[in-house]
Design a protein around this motif. Structure first.
Motif, short mmCIF file in Angstrom:
data_model
loop_
_atom_site.label_atom_id
_atom_site.label_comp_id
_atom_site.label_asym_id
_atom_site.label_seq_id
_atom_site.Cartn_x
_atom_site.Cartn_y
_atom_site.Cartn_z
N LEU A 1 0.85 -1.21 0.00
CA LEU A 1 0.00 0.00 0.00
C LEU A 1 0.87 1.24 0.00
O LEU A 1 0.84 2.04 0.94
CB LEU A 1 -0.91 -0.01 1.23
N GLY A 2 1.67 1.37 -1.05
CA GLY A 2 2.54 2.53 -1.16
C GLY A 2 2.07 3.47 -2.24
O GLY A 2 0.86 3.69 -2.43
N TRP B 1 10.57 -6.75 4.14
CA TRP B 1 10.62 -5.93 2.92
C TRP B 1 11.65 -6.56 1.98
O TRP B 1 11.41 -6.74 0.79
CB TRP B 1 11.01 -4.47 3.24
N HIS C 1 5.14 0.00 -19.65
CA HIS C 1 4.04 0.67 -20.37
C HIS C 1 4.44 0.91 -21.83
O HIS C 1 3.75 0.51 -22.75
CB HIS C 1 3.69 2.00 -19.72
N LYS D 1 2.68 -4.06 -12.87
CA LYS D 1 3.75 -4.22 -13.84
C LYS D 1 5.07 -3.82 -13.19
O LYS D 1 5.04 -3.06 -12.24
CB LYS D 1 3.53 -3.42 -15.12
N TYR E 1 9.53 3.45 -2.60
CA TYR E 1 9.54 4.05 -3.93
C TYR E 1 10.89 3.90 -4.63
O TYR E 1 10.96 3.58 -5.81
CB TYR E 1 9.14 5.55 -3.88
N1 LIG Z 1 0.84 0.74 -13.18
C1 LIG Z 1 1.55 1.81 -12.91
O1 LIG Z 1 1.48 2.82 -13.59
C2 LIG Z 1 2.48 1.80 -11.73
C3 LIG Z 1 2.90 3.02 -11.17
C4 LIG Z 1 3.78 2.97 -10.09
C5 LIG Z 1 4.22 1.75 -9.59
N2 LIG Z 1 3.80 0.61 -10.17
C6 LIG Z 1 4.28 -0.70 -9.68
O2 LIG Z 1 3.77 -0.90 -8.37
C7 LIG Z 1 4.72 -1.61 -7.58
C8 LIG Z 1 4.98 -0.81 -6.32
O3 LIG Z 1 5.58 0.42 -6.66
P1 LIG Z 1 5.41 1.71 -5.75
O4 LIG Z 1 5.90 2.87 -6.47
O5 LIG Z 1 4.02 1.74 -5.21
O6 LIG Z 1 6.41 1.37 -4.54
P2 LIG Z 1 6.31 1.79 -3.01
O7 LIG Z 1 7.60 1.50 -2.38
O8 LIG Z 1 5.76 3.17 -2.92
O9 LIG Z 1 5.19 0.81 -2.45
C9 LIG Z 1 5.42 -0.56 -2.25
C10 LIG Z 1 4.82 -0.94 -0.91
O10 LIG Z 1 4.99 -2.35 -0.76
C11 LIG Z 1 5.35 -2.58 0.58
N3 LIG Z 1 5.99 -3.89 0.71
C12 LIG Z 1 7.27 -4.24 0.47
N4 LIG Z 1 7.47 -5.53 0.75
C13 LIG Z 1 6.28 -6.01 1.19
C14 LIG Z 1 5.86 -7.27 1.67
N5 LIG Z 1 6.68 -8.32 1.78
N6 LIG Z 1 4.57 -7.41 2.05
C15 LIG Z 1 3.71 -6.36 1.98
N7 LIG Z 1 4.07 -5.13 1.56
C16 LIG Z 1 5.34 -4.96 1.16
C17 LIG Z 1 6.25 -1.42 0.94
O11 LIG Z 1 6.37 -1.25 2.32
C18 LIG Z 1 5.55 -0.27 0.24
O12 LIG Z 1 4.61 0.36 1.10
C19 LIG Z 1 5.95 -1.79 -8.46
O13 LIG Z 1 5.95 -3.07 -9.02
C20 LIG Z 1 5.78 -0.74 -9.53
O14 LIG Z 1 6.39 -1.09 -10.75
C21 LIG Z 1 2.92 0.60 -11.21
#
Ligand SMILES: NC(=O)c1ccc[n+]([C@@H]2O[C@H](COP(=O)([O-])OP(=O)(O)OC[C@H]3O[C@@H](n4cnc5c(N)ncnc54)[C@H](O)[C@@H]3O)[C@@H](O)[C@H]2O)c1
Length: 463
Positions: free
Chosen positions: A59-60, A251, A286, A168, A267
């Motif tokens: 949930l980031g 993590w 993308h 993705k 992030y």
């Molecule tokens: N579709 C899109 O346009 C798009 C945009 C941004 C990110 N993403 C993808 O989303 C994913 C996350 O990216 P983000 O930018 O949100 O990263 P982020 O670091 O902001 O969020 C990831 C979250 O996952 C949590 N996490 C890590 N390990 C974990 C575990 N074992 N169990 C539960 N939670 C855990 C982290 O604490 C963090 O809160 C990536 O794969 C990224 O490529 C997709």
């Protein structure tokens, strides 16, 4: 996946057990009269609530807005959220408060506002994602954790009979992606990849123009990926204390042991190859996905990949992914794909013998030469590439209908593969031959290149 993880026996056993247990549980809590809490599969397609029950993992920066998109869907119910971060600032936007407790609050406030009592306390928050996956009242999970977790979480969810919306890129390595493809097909699950541009009508129209020959013979596709948008510490950096409420070992999970630094995790993980594929995999999942779609290469890929340019930070920097990249792929039909670090507001440019189509940022716009192509609409005999404009809705519809979603697992795999093999060519500064049928490098330097395809998860985690 973890050696601690158990999966149950026969599917039929599980379903009988689930139905009975869910019913008893719902009755015991009095929830049987309320639509909340009853899993859709407990009563079949004509369930009183007909809600698809969801667990959101990660949930980031992306997982929180993604969860909100699912909250908006009236036939979905978020029952659980999971994050190893209890809640903190320090994501993409330093001031945003994200993590499992803020997410739980969002869910409960959302449902409370829709109840006469204005009270709702039905969302559980977990630190350990296995607790979500093992819940038999959850139909599907949303995986938005960092890339190094995608394969393990998705495979465990599939083996526990969940459908999966996986962000993705599909996974961090080609072999992890292949394992997901196999599992989805073997267990007959629905998987939507988070390459949501597949649900964008403008991107679809751009690809339909190309597929219907409106720009003539396609010569080249240029895709863009953004630069690093964060700065990490250079050589000689020192670890920082793990914040309270952040489960750092969980993590890291399957990634190599490494001292904590805030710029490693939230992030910023995308700038380190131990967890992700740099901006090539981040944006490229993308932009290269658009290229694959327009070229009609969803079940294939290029035969050659060559690094034209790659730049890295000094050895010992926390961010080890390339800061600038330019690689060239060649398909068997001679079409070139150039993927480069450049202005990310331009995503993908198809160049043909008689025209050009350019898709701009997040597919919000597209530009054509000749201009008249911009208003072209496919006729009855033209190739059409689906319909709809809501990636999340499409996933839920497919969970119900068991039809293929708009970005099925093979699509996520093949588009992700372009990013992964491009990264490999850049890391090796090499020109490599790729066999899209066997999905292996062949010829010169193949042995080293193939070693990058493999999963290198740290025990006890394994595929
Ligand atoms: N579709 C899109 O346009 C798009 C945009 C941004 C990110 N993403 C993808 O989303 C994913 C996350 O990216 P983000 O930018 O949100 O990263 P982020 O670091 O902001 O969020 C990831 C979250 O996952 C949590 N996490 C890590 N390990 C974990 C575990 N074992 N169990 C539960 N939670 C855990 C982290 O604490 C963090 O809160 C990536 O794969 C990224 O490529 C997709």
């Amino acid at each position: 996946m973890s050696s601690k993880t158990k999966t149950s026996g026969k599917v039929s056993d599980r379903l009988d057990h689930h139905s009975r247990r869910s019913f008893l549980r719902a009755a015991a809590t009095g929830a049987i009269t309320a639509p909340y809490f009853v899993p859709a599969r407990a009563f079949g397609a004509n369930a009183p609530s007909n809600r698809i029950t969801l667990g959101c993992i990660g949930l980031g920066n992306q997982g929180t807005p993604l969860m909100k998109r699912f909250l908006e869907q009236a036939d979905a119910q978020v029952l659980a959220v999971c994050d190893v971060n209890r809640g903190s600032n320090g994501y993409k936007d330093d001031h945003q408060l994200l993590g499992r407790e803020p997410a739980k609050q969002i869910v409960e406030n959302f449902y409370a506002e829709r109840r006469p009592s204005n009270v709702y306390k039905g969302c559980d928050a977990y630190n350990d994602f296995r607790k979500v996956i093992e819940r038999d009242d959850i139909d599907a999970v949303i995986v938005a954790a960092p890339d190094h977790w995608h394969a393990i979480m998705t495979l465990m969810a599939i083996e526990n009979h969940k459908d999966v919306y996986c962000e993705k890129p599909l996974a961090r390595t080609v072999s992890e992606q292949q394992a997901i493809v196999r599992a989805v097909r073997q267990h007959k699950r629905i998987l939507q990849t988070g390459s949501h541009e597949r649900s964008n009508p403008l991107v679809r129209r751009a690809c339909e123009l190309v597929r219907n020959g409106k720009i003539g013979e396609v010569k080249r596709v240029v895709t863009h990926v953004g630069r690093h948008n964060k700065v990490g510490p250079g050589p000689g950096w020192t670890p920082t204390p793990v914040p309270d409420g952040f489960d750092y070992p969980m993590w890291l999970g399957p990634a190599p042991e490494a001292p904590y630094h805030k710029d490693r995790c939230l992030y910023r993980f995308r700038f380190n190859y131990d967890y992700a594929g740099g901006q090539v995999a981040n944006f490229g999942a993308h932009s290269n996905d658009m290229a694959q779609w327009g070229l009609g290469m969803d079940d294939s890929g290029p035969v050659e990949v060559e690094c034209l340019f790659a730049d890295f930070l000094p050895e010992g920097s926390l961010f080890n992914a390339a800061t600038y990249t330019c690689f060239r792929c060649v398909y068997a039909n001679g079409i070139e794909l150039i993927c480069q670090t450049a202005e990310p507001s331009v995503r993908c440019i198809f160049e043909g013998s008689e025209g050009l189509v350019r898709v701009d940022q997040l597919g919000a716009n597209f530009f054509t030469i000749p201009e008249s192509l911009a208003t072209w609409e496919p006729g009855a005999n033209d190739i059409r590439l689906g319909s709809g404009d809501n990636h999340y809705r499409n996933f839920l519809d497919c969970v119900k209908s068991r039809n293929e979603p708009i970005a099925p697992v093979e699509v996520g795999h093949r588009s992700g593969t372009i990013c992964h093999i491009g990264n490999i060519a850049c890391r090796m500064n090499a020109r490599l031959n790729w066999d899209p049928a066997s999905e292996r490098f062949i010829g010169s330097k193949a042995e080293e290149a193939n070693s990058y395809l493999e999963s290198d998860l740290t025990r006890p985690w394994h595929l």
